[in-house]
Design a protein around this motif. Structure first.
Motif, PDB file in Angstrom:
ATOM      1  N   SER A   1       0.852  -1.189   0.000  1.00 28.29           N
ATOM      2  CA  SER A   1       0.000   0.000   0.000  1.00 28.29           C
ATOM      3  C   SER A   1       0.890   1.241   0.000  1.00 28.29           C
ATOM      4  CB  SER A   1      -0.893   0.005   1.245  1.00 28.29           C
ATOM      5  OG  SER A   1      -1.591   1.236   1.308  1.00 28.29           O
ATOM      6  N   ASP A   2       0.331   2.347  -0.513  1.00 31.34           N
ATOM      7  CA  ASP A   2       1.094   3.594  -0.476  1.00 31.34           C
ATOM      8  C   ASP A   2       1.054   4.238   0.899  1.00 31.34           C
ATOM      9  OD1 ASP A   2       2.066   3.531  -3.010  1.00 31.34           O
ATOM     10  OD2 ASP A   2       0.263   4.455  -3.881  1.00 31.34           O
TER      11      ASP A   2
ATOM     12  N   GLY B   1      -3.343   2.109   4.810  1.00 35.77           N
ATOM     13  CA  GLY B   1      -3.852   1.208   3.774  1.00 35.77           C
ATOM     14  C   GLY B   1      -3.429  -0.235   4.045  1.00 35.77           C
ATOM     15  N   LEU B   2      -2.201  -0.367   4.529  1.00 38.36           N
ATOM     16  CA  LEU B   2      -1.708  -1.705   4.861  1.00 38.36           C
ATOM     17  C   LEU B   2      -2.527  -2.275   6.023  1.00 38.36           C
ATOM     18  CD1 LEU B   2       0.603  -3.180   3.498  1.00 38.36           C
ATOM     19  CD2 LEU B   2       2.160  -2.216   5.217  1.00 38.36           C
TER      20      LEU B   2
ATOM     21  N   GLN C   1      -5.832  -3.668   5.047  1.00 34.03           N
ATOM     22  CA  GLN C   1      -5.764  -4.993   4.428  1.00 34.03           C
ATOM     23  C   GLN C   1      -5.607  -6.090   5.476  1.00 34.03           C
ATOM     24  OE1 GLN C   1      -3.207  -5.315   0.859  1.00 34.03           O
ATOM     25  NE2 GLN C   1      -3.004  -3.100   0.964  1.00 34.03           N
TER      26      GLN C   1
END
Ligand code: FAD
Length: 469
Positions: free
Chosen positions: A331-332, A336-337, A340
């Motif tokens: 992820s950017d 975001g990570l 997930q």
């Protein structure tokens, strides 16, 4: 004992071998070479034969000089000192010395049976002075041993799970095994038990590790359930080893429940941070160079909520370790990570920012050795390779505890007869391999020694069993 069983034909063999991995085949080949008729009963179907031994890559053994695949000598004393180091002295010296001495140049015997070794390797697996690496891995070794055993006339039954032994007055009479919808009784003059550990038996693992064991992944065969260990314990066999001990490493959380093998290991821990599902760090990720610390992370992850952890690294580190079999999550953003992984994005961001704020690199970053770049004032610290995680894209992996094998074992005499609780042996019951590893490995592990234990005890047990024919 009354059982609804059919007599197996031929009803009687000299040596019955229970199991179909390295220890079993070493025993079977040796017993046959000593002139005994031999029957091997392997739980798995033919395409799954070979237990955990299929997954191996190398064997450690002593040898006086370098050869085409070992880069230098390895003496009995050096090997014994290495063993004392990893077990912290928790070994039975007489048994350890039998294994080590019996391993002397054992590669030559293995090659006579059709095993091939590959030239010395480099990199993180660099053990090429002490360990011989199998050309084609454990699967090729197992195939070579089966071919050899068949050529010698060893009879092999697959899909044949032994679930009981008939023992009278300390003497083995017969084994019972299930094959398809048939249940057989087979007699033998001696039996060699080489059916591995009980690490694939989650119920048994739960008894020693608690309910957390439900979340463990089993790195090897689903067939090693400890049936023979249990039967022998019920018959008064002496055991050795701590049921809470075993070889347990952290592996990719996406690995299958069973049999993921070696390729699910992840080597990226030193280059990032490891957090639990509450986004908290829990151990020094930079304690040592990874192969030396690899084995402790299984237990560390087992101690976290839901037995899961997450590694977070950034793009500076993605090429520094052996590529993973499953692609990393990417992820950017850190948030975001976290999404997930279904963990709290704000909490993970805060942990990464806190970590970054305490990174004070003073030296050149060096992924090849402990580089001394440590965090300052952070608990737990990261004592090497501490540099901010700040260069997107960000990458992550899930970690789960992966059990390799259990240590609770049958106690053996020096001739590999199974001992009763009063230390006297059963008359014709022998054992080898993982089922006996606790005689040598009270705790800890050194690479390649599982195969040493199986090969040496297997050959001794096979020879001794053949003498009883
Ligand atoms: C991923 C992985 C990598 C490894 N790498 C190495 C390495 O490189 N070097 C090393 O030294 N060690 C390694 N090990 C450890 C090594 O696999 C073991 O120490 C060794 O293979 C044990 O051999 P064994 O014959 O005792 O057991 P196994 O090879 O597990 O064989 C046991 C056999 O018994 C059969 N069986 C079980 N119960 C029954 C029953 N009731 N009736 C009939 N059959 C039964 C099973 O089907 C199996 O075939 C590794 C283990 C794993 C999981």
């Amino acid at each position: 004992m009354s059982k609804q069983s059919t007599a197996y034909s031929p009803q009687k063999v000299d040596v019955l071998v229970v199991g179909g991995g390295n220890a079993a085949l070493c025993a079977a080949i040796t017993a046959r070479q000593e002139g005994a008729s031999v029957l091997v009963l392997e739980s798995s179907p033919k395409h799954f034969r070979g237990g955990n031994s299929r997954h191996t890559r190398n064997i450690r053994y002593i040898h006086p000089a370098a050869n085409s695949f070992l880069t230098g000598p390895y003496t009995e004393e050096e090997c014994y000192q290495d063993l004392l180091g990893v077990t912290k002295g928790n070994t039975v010296e007489s048994m350890a010395r039998i294994v080590i001495r019996g391993s002397n140049n054992v590669g030559d015997w293995m090659m006579e049976q059709g095993v091939h070794f590959q030239p010395a390797m480099r990199g993180t697996l660099h053990l090429s002075r002490t360990n011989g690496f199998f050309l084609g891995g454990g699967k090729a070794l197992i195939n070579a041993y089966y071919a050899r055993a068949e050529k010698l006339g060893v009879k092999i039954e697959y899909d044949a799970t032994v679930d009981d032994l008939e023992i009278e007055n300390d003497e083995f009479r017969a084994a019972y095994f299930q094959q398809g919808d048939k249940y057989y009784r087979v007699e033998a003059k001696a039996v060699v038990l080489a059916s591995g550990g009980y690490q694939a038996n989650l119920e048994w693992l739960k008894r020693s590790w608690g309910p957390t064991a439900a979340n463990f992944l089993i790195r090897g065969t689903p067939y090693d359930k400890g049936l023979m260990l249990k039967v022998m314990m019920d018959h008064g066999a002496k055991t050795l080893g701590d049921p809470t001990q075993g070889h347990c490493v952290a592996i990719d959380g996406r690995a299958p429940k069973f049999d993921g093998g070696i390729c699910t290991r992840l080597d990226c821990v030193p280059f990032g941070i490891a957090v639990n599902k509450e986004c908290k760090r829990f151990y020094n990720e930079g304690e040592e160079i990874w192969p030396k610390r690899y084995a402790i992370w299984g237990r560390l992850v087992a101690g976290q909520p839901d037995q899961i952890a997450y590694i977070i690294i950034d793009s500076k580190s993605i090429d520094l370790f052996m590529p993973s079999v499953f692609p990393p999550f990417v992820s950017d953003t850190i948030e975001g990570l976290a999404s997930q992984f279904d963990i709290d994005p704000d909490a993970l961001k805060a942990t990464v920012e806190e970590f970054n704020a305490h990174c004070k690199p003073t030296k050149d970053f060096d992924s090849g050795k402990p580089d001394g770049n440590a965090t300052e004032g952070l608990e737990p610290p990261k004592t090497n390779w501490a540099r901010p995680i700040n260069q997107p894209p960000y990458y992550g992996y899930m970690l789960r505890p992966g059990i390799t094998f259990s240590y609770l074992s049958l106690a053996l005499t020096e001739r590999c007869f199974v001992k009763k609780q009063d230390d006297t042996p059963f008359k014709n019951i022998l054992a080898a391999g993982e089922l006996t590893s606790g005689n040598v490995l009270g705790q800890g592990y050194m690479a390649g020694f599982g195969m040493t234990i199986g090969t040496v005890f297997g050959r001794i047990a096979g020879k001794e069993a053949a003498c009883l024919k």
